[in-house]
Design a protein around this motif. Structure first.
Motif, short mmCIF file in Angstrom:
data_model
loop_
_atom_site.label_atom_id
_atom_site.label_comp_id
_atom_site.label_asym_id
_atom_site.label_seq_id
_atom_site.Cartn_x
_atom_site.Cartn_y
_atom_site.Cartn_z
N THR A 112 10.62 -2.70 -0.99
CA THR A 112 11.91 -3.30 -0.62
C THR A 112 11.74 -4.01 0.71
O THR A 112 11.23 -3.42 1.67
CB THR A 112 13.00 -2.22 -0.52
OG1 THR A 112 13.12 -1.57 -1.79
CG2 THR A 112 14.33 -2.85 -0.16
N PHE A 113 12.16 -5.26 0.76
CA PHE A 113 12.01 -6.08 1.94
C PHE A 113 13.38 -6.41 2.51
O PHE A 113 14.29 -6.79 1.77
CB PHE A 113 11.28 -7.39 1.60
CG PHE A 113 9.90 -7.17 1.04
CD1 PHE A 113 8.79 -7.12 1.88
CD2 PHE A 113 9.69 -7.02 -0.33
CE1 PHE A 113 7.53 -6.92 1.37
CE2 PHE A 113 8.42 -6.82 -0.85
CZ PHE A 113 7.34 -6.77 0.01
N PRO A 114 13.57 -6.25 3.82
CA PRO A 114 14.86 -6.60 4.42
C PRO A 114 15.10 -8.09 4.34
O PRO A 114 14.17 -8.87 4.09
CB PRO A 114 14.71 -6.12 5.87
CG PRO A 114 13.23 -6.14 6.13
CD PRO A 114 12.58 -5.78 4.82
N PRO A 115 16.34 -8.53 4.54
CA PRO A 115 16.62 -9.97 4.47
C PRO A 115 15.76 -10.75 5.44
O PRO A 115 15.60 -10.37 6.61
CB PRO A 115 18.11 -10.05 4.84
CG PRO A 115 18.66 -8.69 4.50
CD PRO A 115 17.56 -7.72 4.77
N ASP A 147 19.84 -11.49 0.44
CA ASP A 147 19.82 -10.20 1.11
C ASP A 147 18.54 -9.44 0.74
O ASP A 147 17.54 -10.05 0.40
CB ASP A 147 21.07 -9.40 0.74
CG ASP A 147 22.34 -10.02 1.34
OD1 ASP A 147 22.26 -10.57 2.45
OD2 ASP A 147 23.40 -9.97 0.68
N THR A 148 18.59 -8.13 0.80
CA THR A 148 17.41 -7.30 0.57
C THR A 148 16.77 -7.60 -0.78
O THR A 148 17.45 -7.74 -1.80
CB THR A 148 17.81 -5.82 0.63
OG1 THR A 148 18.39 -5.55 1.92
CG2 THR A 148 16.61 -4.92 0.43
N ILE A 149 15.44 -7.70 -0.78
CA ILE A 149 14.67 -8.03 -1.99
C ILE A 149 13.87 -6.81 -2.41
O ILE A 149 13.20 -6.18 -1.58
CB ILE A 149 13.72 -9.22 -1.74
CG1 ILE A 149 14.51 -10.45 -1.30
CG2 ILE A 149 12.90 -9.52 -2.99
CD1 ILE A 149 13.63 -11.63 -0.91
N ASN A 150 13.95 -6.45 -3.69
CA ASN A 150 13.17 -5.35 -4.24
C ASN A 150 12.19 -5.89 -5.27
O ASN A 150 12.58 -6.64 -6.17
CB ASN A 150 14.09 -4.31 -4.88
CG ASN A 150 13.31 -3.16 -5.50
OD1 ASN A 150 13.20 -3.06 -6.72
ND2 ASN A 150 12.78 -2.28 -4.67
N VAL A 151 10.92 -5.51 -5.11
CA VAL A 151 9.85 -5.98 -5.99
C VAL A 151 9.27 -4.78 -6.71
O VAL A 151 8.85 -3.80 -6.08
CB VAL A 151 8.75 -6.72 -5.20
CG1 VAL A 151 7.67 -7.22 -6.15
CG2 VAL A 151 9.35 -7.88 -4.41
N PRO A 159 -0.32 -11.22 -0.06
CA PRO A 159 -0.58 -11.48 -1.48
C PRO A 159 -0.53 -10.23 -2.35
O PRO A 159 -0.49 -10.33 -3.58
CB PRO A 159 -1.99 -12.09 -1.47
CG PRO A 159 -2.61 -11.63 -0.21
CD PRO A 159 -1.50 -11.50 0.77
N PHE A 160 -0.55 -9.03 -1.73
CA PHE A 160 -0.40 -7.82 -2.53
C PHE A 160 0.96 -7.78 -3.23
O PHE A 160 1.13 -7.04 -4.19
CB PHE A 160 -0.59 -6.58 -1.66
CG PHE A 160 -2.04 -6.21 -1.45
CD1 PHE A 160 -2.76 -5.56 -2.43
CD2 PHE A 160 -2.67 -6.53 -0.26
CE1 PHE A 160 -4.09 -5.22 -2.24
CE2 PHE A 160 -4.01 -6.20 -0.06
CZ PHE A 160 -4.71 -5.55 -1.05
N VAL A 161 1.93 -8.54 -2.75
CA VAL A 161 3.22 -8.63 -3.43
C VAL A 161 3.03 -9.24 -4.81
O VAL A 161 3.65 -8.82 -5.79
CB VAL A 161 4.21 -9.45 -2.59
CG1 VAL A 161 5.53 -9.66 -3.32
CG2 VAL A 161 4.47 -8.77 -1.24
#
Length: 515
Positions: free
Chosen positions: A55-58, A105-109, A211-213
């Protein structure tokens, strides 16, 4: 506000107690007899699941209108896949503006799925989603073998760079045309809409940084990949050692062991084997029968090293933050408005606790928090009272009281009366609503004389209550030495908290009579 926050608060206590009871039961008899490996396997499975979700903050808004949307070649390749699929360039331009202005907003991968809320022109944001295919186990095996065989590729990944050679392998990492499948809860059926396009542009920035994302989107987490690469590297080194046995016989100084070459190349047939020479281990190496050298514990090697002091704690913000608004969507397992309220309440409580601890709270003695632990019913009333701090009954508050009453086995009238008591004096006000007590001699006894001296009606004492014999007015004395005004219809014992508590009985009764 959706009418469920109070019930949610109550449920949270019950579920916490239920979990505690369940844990207590299983740690005793429930887990006895289970093999130890099952616990380790479950822990490993939890680590893998946690590694496969990030999870990445905005991301901060970008200044200026020019410049590329991606800085790396692999981030640009991601956007190429988006732009070659888009059917409307205007929606892409609008999505780029949304991303640049910080509307995502917050992004979840997670594997195969990227989700975020995107704020548009309406008060409540939309839920945008991007789908992408994951790799099969066979494709992952081939990809990991390729990385393990080329240490430079692993070094580039650890430096947060994606090698072109790795991306150009037979297994395709980067998406191509049609590989990105956008979805959104907005009414726009564009493919993609501006909200999903904004999410794609922000994902390109995440890929620029790590790039690990991309590898996570394709199915594997970073820790999981590094552990697997470590195992494959060890196996690769072992195979190379077996393939070149003479290299293992060369000591670090570079001189071959006497007789090693002859022994290794001696014929094994029935012919004359030639002179047999004794092979001795090189100096400084362990013989086959000797024990392996012992290592050094990390705590012994590093324990005496000086440690730098911890940085000072950050200053407490003047006000608690507000959680982001959640989108409305069908089929959600929760109510977005209720979750927003609970998050805001948690932030307010945390802010109050940190503020009470002060700047020396970190590492110092324990400081009691401003919020004592409450039973589920009292905490549910607290949530309902703070959800709608006004005293008026609206359709929203009526629905809230009905839901809370159904969840707690009370009546809506009980809930409304309890909420009024909480607003009047918090936990003490709620206590006085249901529980009389006998105050000691002192302030309570002097109150009647003070009321008569002020030319106010005479009130009859009973426990901690002072009640008018004919009119529907009453004062209740609390443990906090404050007076809580109540009123009721004449001739009926239907008392309701009315007005704020006051340390002066004359002030409390004067306010009550003026209503």
């Amino acid at each position: 506000m959706n009418p469920r926050p109070a019930a949610g608060g109550s449920g949270s206590h019950r579920s916490g107690a239920g979990r505690a009871a369940a844990i207590g039961g299983t740690t005793g008899a429930g887990l006895r007899g289970r093999p130890a490996t099952s616990g380790r396997a479950a822990a490993a499975d939890r680590l893998v699941r946690a590694d496969r979700s990030r999870t990445f903050p905005p991301l901060p808004a970008r200044t200026g209108t020019g410049g590329p949307s991606a800085e790396s070649w692999w981030g640009s390749a991601w956007l190429d896949a988006l732009e070659t699929t888009a059917l409307d360039s205007a929606r892409l331009a609008r999505g780029r503006t949304y991303a640049r202005d910080g509307h995502v907003d917050t992004i979840n991968v997670t594997p195969g799925r990227i989700v975020a809320t995107v704020r548009g022109s309406r008060p409540r944001p939309y839920s945008a989603e991007i789908r992408i295919g994951t790799l099969t186990d066979e494709e992952w095996s081939g990809l990991l073998d390729a990385i393990a065989a080329e240490p430079a590729q692993l070094a580039a990944l650890l430096a947060k760079k994606l090698p072109r050679a790795l991306a150009e392998e037979e297994v395709r990492l980067l998406p191509g045309p049609g590989d990105l499948v956008p979805r959104c809860s907005c009414p726009d059926h564009g493919r993609p809409c501006k909200h999903a396009a904004a999410l794609c542009f922000q994902v390109a920035r995440l890929l620029d940084a790590d790039p690990f994302v991309l590898l996570l989107m394709r199915g594997r987490g970073e820790r999981e990949l590094l552990d697997e690469l470590s195992r494959r590297n060890a196996g690769h080194t072992a195979r190379e050692t077996r393939a070149h046995p003479l290299a293992a016989l060369v000591p670090p100084g570079g001189n071959t062991v006497p007789g090693a070459a002859e022994a290794a190349t001696a014929p094994t047939g029935s012919g004359d084997p030639g002179p047999v020479r004794e092979t001795r281990p090189a100096a400084g190496t362990a013989s086959p029968g000797s024990p392996a050298p012992r290592g050094v514990l990390a705590r012994e090697a590093l324990g005496d090293r000086p440690r730098p002091p911890l940085p000072p704690p950050l200053p407490v913000p003047p006000h608690p933050g507000r959680p982001p608004a959640l989108p409305d969507a069908d089929g959600l397992p929760f109510d977005p408005a209720v979750l927003e309220f609970l998050a805001a309440d948690a932030a307010a409580r945390a802010h109050a606790c940190v503020s009470a601890a002060g700047p020396r709270g970190l590492g110092g003695p324990a400081v009691p928090g401003p919020y004592p632990a409450l039973p589920p019913w009292e905490d549910a009333i607290r949530l309902a009272a703070t959800a709608h701090p006004t005293a008026g009954l609206t359709s929203t508050t009526r629905a809230l009281y009905r839901d809370l009453a159904a969840a707690t086995g009370r009546t809506p009238t009980d809930v409304a009366r309890s909420v009024a008591a909480w607003r009047q004096g918090g936990a003490e006000g709620l206590f006085l609503l249901h529980t009389p007590w006998n105050p000691p001699a002192g302030d309570f006894d002097r109150a009647r004389s003070a009321l008569l001296a002020a030319d106010l009606p005479a009130l009859r004492p009973h426990h901690n209550h002072l009640t008018h014999p004919r009119g529907g007015i009453q004062l209740r004395f609390g443990h906090d030495n404050r007076w809580y005004p109540y009123e009721s219809e004449p001739g009926a014992e239907d008392w309701w908290p009315t007005g704020p508590a006051d340390p002066d009985p004359v002030g409390a009764l004067t306010t009550l009579l003026a209503r």
